[in-house]
Design an enzyme around this catalytic site. Structure first.
Site, short mmCIF file in Angstrom:
data_model
loop_
_atom_site.label_atom_id
_atom_site.label_comp_id
_atom_site.label_asym_id
_atom_site.label_seq_id
_atom_site.Cartn_x
_atom_site.Cartn_y
_atom_site.Cartn_z
N ASN A 105 -6.09 -0.74 22.36
CA ASN A 105 -5.93 -0.79 20.91
C ASN A 105 -4.69 -1.62 20.60
OD1 ASN A 105 -7.70 0.72 19.16
ND2 ASN A 105 -7.10 2.51 20.36
N GLU A 165 0.71 14.07 15.19
CA GLU A 165 -0.60 13.56 14.81
C GLU A 165 -1.70 14.26 15.61
OE1 GLU A 165 -0.36 9.28 14.84
OE2 GLU A 165 -2.49 9.14 15.19
N CYS A 222 7.40 10.66 23.03
CA CYS A 222 7.07 10.66 24.45
C CYS A 222 8.13 9.83 25.18
CB CYS A 222 5.70 10.04 24.65
SG CYS A 222 5.13 10.02 26.37
N CYS A 249 -8.32 16.16 19.22
CA CYS A 249 -7.34 15.56 20.11
C CYS A 249 -5.96 15.98 19.62
CB CYS A 249 -7.49 14.04 20.06
SG CYS A 249 -6.20 13.17 20.95
N CYS A 305 1.57 1.55 24.46
CA CYS A 305 1.35 2.77 23.69
C CYS A 305 2.33 2.89 22.52
CB CYS A 305 1.48 3.97 24.61
SG CYS A 305 1.23 5.54 23.77
N CYS A 332 4.95 3.91 28.42
CA CYS A 332 3.84 3.00 28.72
C CYS A 332 3.88 1.83 27.73
CB CYS A 332 2.50 3.74 28.62
SG CYS A 332 2.37 5.04 29.84
N CYS A 342 -3.67 5.51 19.14
CA CYS A 342 -2.92 6.75 19.29
C CYS A 342 -1.50 6.58 18.77
CB CYS A 342 -2.83 7.12 20.76
SG CYS A 342 -4.24 6.61 21.70
N1 SAH Z 1 0.44 10.97 28.16
C1 SAH Z 1 -0.95 11.15 28.44
C2 SAH Z 1 -1.82 11.29 27.20
C3 SAH Z 1 -1.59 10.30 26.13
S1 SAH Z 1 -2.56 9.04 25.59
C4 SAH Z 1 -1.47 10.04 29.30
O1 SAH Z 1 -0.74 9.11 29.59
O2 SAH Z 1 -2.60 10.14 29.75
C5 SAH Z 1 -4.23 9.10 25.98
C6 SAH Z 1 -4.74 7.81 26.61
O3 SAH Z 1 -4.66 6.69 25.72
C7 SAH Z 1 -3.97 7.42 27.85
O4 SAH Z 1 -4.87 6.99 28.82
C8 SAH Z 1 -3.13 6.27 27.33
O5 SAH Z 1 -2.69 5.46 28.39
C9 SAH Z 1 -4.09 5.59 26.39
N2 SAH Z 1 -3.46 4.70 25.42
C10 SAH Z 1 -2.28 4.78 24.81
N3 SAH Z 1 -2.07 3.75 23.98
C11 SAH Z 1 -3.18 3.00 24.04
C12 SAH Z 1 -3.59 1.78 23.41
N4 SAH Z 1 -2.80 1.15 22.57
N5 SAH Z 1 -4.80 1.31 23.74
C13 SAH Z 1 -5.60 1.94 24.61
N6 SAH Z 1 -5.28 3.07 25.23
C14 SAH Z 1 -4.08 3.60 24.96
#
Ligand code: SAH
Length: 352
Positions: free
Chosen positions: A292, A94, A114, A107, A121, A118, A335
């Site tokens: 989100n 994506e 991944c 982006c 995510c 987290c 994301c």
């Molecule tokens: N792996 C990298 C980049 C990926 S995501 C990282 O961890 O930074 C980019 C950002 O979006 C990161 O800060 C991640 O923690 C955040 N993110 C992922 N899912 C999310 C969600 N559901 N709501 C808000 N932020 C989110």
């Protein structure tokens, strides 16, 4: 991965070597590089200053596979576009195109899936499938440029995947994307976001790049961070902050800390106090992201008022804060969600 070699993943010096091995003059490599990265053609047939024989040889040995947009969603609110690209082995990734006043931003994803886990995510739900090659990171930008017909002035590596978990490909991608002989994006207009793989931050600090590093912090202390991000079990916030200080010392680049506000988890006034104390003395910027909601996860967004209060508190401490604007709210929001809904649909289809 297979033996497949995409020439777009190679530095021009490597391309020279390869061209020499094919019995051609090294300057041909500069011409090929120019076609691939400056003119961004998708077919050797278009490389009109190469002999037909060389074009055929390249097409036979190094076919150019161009990722295909299998789905494009456009937001009616702000024009944001989400692209789902199919890679040559069928996996999908994506990418997002956002229109801002100060220029358009793309982006991109750095991995298929991944493995960082987290908790909030969507991108990590199915685990890691494979790393993206440099050509596939560049491909997202080149394709979006082609499909939108618009100029791209900023690139953020914030899509699916952990860029520092695919380190070598990331570095190649950045160097090729910012090469004057290619796309020529300024390094200052690239942001790489990491969940905080500390040894890799130290390594990145030595690359002499002037990109922006964004750290997904999301919590003011180890205990809370461990609840949200498994990586926190591996590296403490103290170690992470040392890495950030080192990055700033070496590059002079101000860091961004991303902080996703999760209702009742990390959004209290006490959390804000603790965060401010943690960031004291850092030359940084904090980007607050109202979490989100992801359908597979049960985290809730902080109240709008709570977000404002959190921001105000940090500002009182003299910290530079912004609240991330939600782009494309009407299209598969968070994301990785477009990819997930695509994969879910595929599964449903197969069951039928
Ligand atoms: N792996 C990298 C980049 C990926 S995501 C990282 O961890 O930074 C980019 C950002 O979006 C990161 O800060 C991640 O923690 C955040 N993110 C992922 N899912 C999310 C969600 N559901 N709501 C808000 N932020 C989110």
């Amino acid at each position: 991965m297979s033996e497949y070699q995409d020439l777009r993943s190679l530095y021009v010096e490597e391309l020279k070597e390869l061209v020499r091995e094919l019995g051609e003059k090294p300057f041909k490599a500069s011409q090929i590089y120019d076609w691939l990265h400056k003119k961004q053609v998708s077919d050797y047939g278009e490389m009109t200053n190469l002999s037909r024989q060389l074009r055929e040889k390249l097409a036979g040995e190094y076919p150019l596979y161009n990722m295909e947009a299998v789905q494009v969603q456009t937001s009616k609110i702000d024009g944001t576009k989400k692209f789902l690209f199919r890679l040559r082995d069928g996996y999908v990734i994506e990418s997002v195109w956002m229109k801002y006043q100060h220029g358009n931003s793309v982006c991109i994803s750095s991995q298929v899936g991944c493995r960082m886990g987290c908790r909030f995510c969507a991108s990590t739900i199915g685990g890691l499938t494979r790393n993206l090659e440099p050509a596939e990171m560049l491909g997202q930008i080149y394709q979006i440029r082609e499909l939108t017909g618009e100029k791209i002035s900023n690139v953020v590596v914030m899509g699916t995947g952990e860029p520092l978990d695919n380190y070598d490909a990331l570095i190649r991608f950045i160097r090729i994307l910012t090469d004057d002989k290619g796309f020529g994006l300024s390094q200052r207009n690239i942001t790489v976001s990491t969940c905080g793989i500390v040894p890799m931050i130290h390594r990145l600090a030595l690359e002499e790049l002037s990109i922006t590093l964004a750290i997904s912090l999301h919590a003011p202390n180890d205990e809370k961070r461990k609840r949200l991000m498994p990586i926190a079990n591996k590296y403490s916030i103290g170690e992470l902050m040392d890495g950030c200080r080192e990055y700033f010392r070496k590059t002079g680049r101000r860091l961004t800390f991303e902080y996703s506000l999760v209702g009742g988890e990390n959004d209290s006034q006490k959390d804000a106090d603790e965060l401010a104390a943690l960031l004291k003395g850092h030359n940084c910027h904090v980007n607050l992201i109202p979490v989100n909601p992801v359908k597979e996860r049960n985290f809730v967004q902080s109240d709008k008022k709570v977000v404002e209060k959190f921001k105000n508190k940090l500002e009182k401490y003299g910290i530079n804060v912004t609240i991330r604007r939600e782009m494309g709210r009407d299209i598969d929001g968070a994301c990785g969600q477009l990819r997930r809904s695509y994969l879910d649909n595929l599964k449903q289809e197969r069951k039928k």
